[in-house]
Motif scaffolding. Structure first.
Motif, short mmCIF file in Angstrom:
data_model
loop_
_atom_site.label_atom_id
_atom_site.label_comp_id
_atom_site.label_asym_id
_atom_site.label_seq_id
_atom_site.Cartn_x
_atom_site.Cartn_y
_atom_site.Cartn_z
N ILE A 49 41.22 39.12 -10.26
CA ILE A 49 41.15 38.82 -8.83
C ILE A 49 41.44 40.08 -8.03
O ILE A 49 42.48 40.70 -8.19
CB ILE A 49 42.15 37.71 -8.45
CG1 ILE A 49 41.87 36.44 -9.25
CG2 ILE A 49 42.10 37.43 -6.96
CD1 ILE A 49 40.52 35.82 -8.99
N ASN A 50 40.52 40.46 -7.17
CA ASN A 50 40.65 41.70 -6.40
C ASN A 50 41.44 41.46 -5.11
O ASN A 50 40.92 41.61 -4.00
CB ASN A 50 39.27 42.28 -6.10
CG ASN A 50 39.38 43.71 -5.58
OD1 ASN A 50 40.08 44.54 -6.16
ND2 ASN A 50 38.70 44.00 -4.49
N LEU A 51 42.69 41.04 -5.28
CA LEU A 51 43.58 40.81 -4.15
C LEU A 51 44.95 41.39 -4.47
O LEU A 51 45.33 41.49 -5.64
CB LEU A 51 43.73 39.30 -3.88
CG LEU A 51 42.52 38.52 -3.39
CD1 LEU A 51 42.83 37.03 -3.34
CD2 LEU A 51 42.06 39.01 -2.01
N SER A 92 40.28 47.79 -5.14
CA SER A 92 39.86 48.09 -3.78
C SER A 92 40.72 47.28 -2.81
O SER A 92 41.09 46.15 -3.10
CB SER A 92 38.38 47.75 -3.58
OG SER A 92 38.12 46.39 -3.84
N LEU A 93 41.01 47.87 -1.67
CA LEU A 93 41.98 47.30 -0.75
C LEU A 93 41.34 47.04 0.61
O LEU A 93 40.44 47.74 1.04
CB LEU A 93 43.16 48.26 -0.60
CG LEU A 93 43.82 48.67 -1.92
CD1 LEU A 93 44.69 49.90 -1.75
CD2 LEU A 93 44.64 47.52 -2.46
N PHE A 127 46.88 52.32 2.23
CA PHE A 127 47.28 50.92 2.13
C PHE A 127 48.79 50.78 2.29
O PHE A 127 49.28 49.93 3.02
CB PHE A 127 46.84 50.38 0.77
CG PHE A 127 47.18 48.94 0.52
CD1 PHE A 127 46.48 47.92 1.13
CD2 PHE A 127 48.21 48.60 -0.35
CE1 PHE A 127 46.78 46.58 0.88
CE2 PHE A 127 48.53 47.28 -0.60
CZ PHE A 127 47.80 46.27 0.02
N ALA A 128 49.53 51.65 1.61
CA ALA A 128 50.99 51.62 1.71
C ALA A 128 51.45 52.03 3.11
O ALA A 128 52.44 51.48 3.62
CB ALA A 128 51.60 52.55 0.67
N CYS A 129 50.73 52.96 3.72
CA CYS A 129 51.06 53.37 5.09
C CYS A 129 50.92 52.20 6.06
O CYS A 129 51.67 52.11 7.05
CB CYS A 129 50.17 54.53 5.53
SG CYS A 129 50.67 56.14 4.90
N ASN A 130 49.98 51.31 5.80
CA ASN A 130 49.83 50.13 6.65
C ASN A 130 51.11 49.30 6.65
O ASN A 130 51.58 48.85 7.70
CB ASN A 130 48.66 49.26 6.17
CG ASN A 130 47.32 49.91 6.40
OD1 ASN A 130 47.18 50.81 7.24
ND2 ASN A 130 46.31 49.50 5.66
N GLN A 140 38.77 36.84 0.27
CA GLN A 140 38.88 38.21 0.75
C GLN A 140 39.95 38.29 1.83
O GLN A 140 40.29 37.30 2.45
CB GLN A 140 37.54 38.71 1.30
CG GLN A 140 36.42 38.74 0.26
CD GLN A 140 35.10 39.22 0.85
OE1 GLN A 140 35.00 39.52 2.03
NE2 GLN A 140 34.09 39.30 0.01
N HIS A 141 40.47 39.48 2.04
CA HIS A 141 41.45 39.74 3.11
C HIS A 141 42.69 38.85 2.99
O HIS A 141 43.26 38.43 3.98
CB HIS A 141 40.81 39.53 4.49
CG HIS A 141 39.57 40.34 4.70
ND1 HIS A 141 39.60 41.71 4.79
CD2 HIS A 141 38.27 39.96 4.82
CE1 HIS A 141 38.36 42.15 4.97
NE2 HIS A 141 37.54 41.13 4.97
N ALA A 142 43.08 38.55 1.75
CA ALA A 142 44.26 37.71 1.53
C ALA A 142 45.27 38.43 0.64
O ALA A 142 44.92 39.34 -0.11
CB ALA A 142 43.86 36.38 0.88
N ILE A 143 46.53 38.02 0.74
CA ILE A 143 47.57 38.48 -0.16
C ILE A 143 48.19 37.26 -0.81
O ILE A 143 48.39 36.23 -0.15
CB ILE A 143 48.63 39.33 0.58
CG1 ILE A 143 49.67 39.87 -0.42
CG2 ILE A 143 49.32 38.54 1.69
CD1 ILE A 143 50.60 40.91 0.19
#
Length: 278
Positions: free
Chosen positions: A269-271, A152-153, A20-23, A239-242
């Motif tokens: 919240i899983n974000l 989860s990311l 995730f950090a590498c992204n 989902q798929h949000a920051i």
């Protein structure tokens, strides 16, 4: 942006958050520093006597709590470096073996552009709650923007700016935008919660003009009600949000970004949450 810190538990390598950090590092062409934390102390070898002569039964062993040795730490650092190499990310490692505190991480954050930490990161042996006291300390005192990663990311496709018209909220939006201009093609939503049903989005015209200079798709969403409840309901199934928020743990905050609001969100919240101070 040139330097990203990734806080890692030296006892348990987490490949998901490394990827995730590498992204983010790949996206911004930054160096990723793995900041491993833990505690170790040198166990003195036991001296015994046999046939009238002293001898050392075992060589010195370094331990980090009950489950990790110095050799395992080195293996985890090597795994971090290998993962970064496979992803084509420049990397560095730093080990913090100080006592149970966040002081070293705060010091490192002073000379970094961005810090990533998982909500469950802790120096305690048992995880009691998230975000942990350790993470709360980092959030309250960090001297660079912090991204709190969930359990989860996933890929980021949308940016939600939690906006209350405050200086802190605007600063967070600008910091995120300046750090990640590569996300300009993502959908951006400015979310505001009002108690007054008729209240318009604060400074919507000015904010809209500025955002359109940086993002290709922006929208405004106004919710009525209590900030903590409405924000939770809005983000719950997303989902798929920051999520981008203003200061954490500082005085003079609005209801939207007080620890009483942010902590339950980080827990349930899983974000990923991007939080910064002004």
């Amino acid at each position: 942006m040139k330097k990203i810190l990734l806080v890692l538990d030296a006892a348990h390598i987490d490949t998901e958050i490394i990827h995730f950090a590498c992204n983010f590092a790949s996206l911004s062409h930054s160096t990723l520093t793995g900041l491993f934390y833990g505690n170790y102390e040198e166990e003195q070898p036991e001296v015994k006597m046999e046939f009238g002569a002293p001898y050392i039964e075992e060589p010195p062993v370094y331990s980090m709590g009950p489950n990790i040795t110095l050799q395992q730490l080195e293996e985890h650092m090597t795994q971090f470096k290998s993962t970064c190499a496979v992803r084509g990310v420049r990397c560095d490692v730093h080990f913090d073996n100080t006592s149970y505190g966040s002081e070293s991480i705060i010091t490192e954050s002073r000379f970094a552009d961005f810090l990533i930490i998982k909500a469950s990161a802790t120096r305690e042996r048992k995880l009691k709650d998230t975000p942990t006291p350790f993470v709360k300390d980092v959030l309250a005192a960090a001297e660079c923007p912090v991204l709190v990663a969930p359990a989860s990311l996933s890929e980021i496709k949308e940016i939600v700016f939690a906006y209350d018209g405050s200086r802190s909220a605007v600063f967070a939006i600008k910091q995120f935008t300046y750090l990640f201009p590569e996300l300009s093609d993502k959908k951006a939503v400015v979310l505001q919660v009002n108690k007054d049903e008729d209240m318009p989005v604060t400074e919507q015209e000015h904010m809209g003009k500025w955002l359109r200079l940086h993002y290709s798709s922006i929208g405004f969403q106004v919710l009525q009600g209590k900030a903590s409840e409405e924000l939770f309901a809005y983000l719950y199934d997303r989902q798929h949000a920051i999520v981008v928020m203003g200061s954490y743990g500082r005085n003079g905050l609005s209801e939207l970004i007080k620890p009483a609001t942010a902590s339950p969100l980080l827990k349930t919240i899983n974000l990923p949450f991007f939080i910064t101070h002004c």
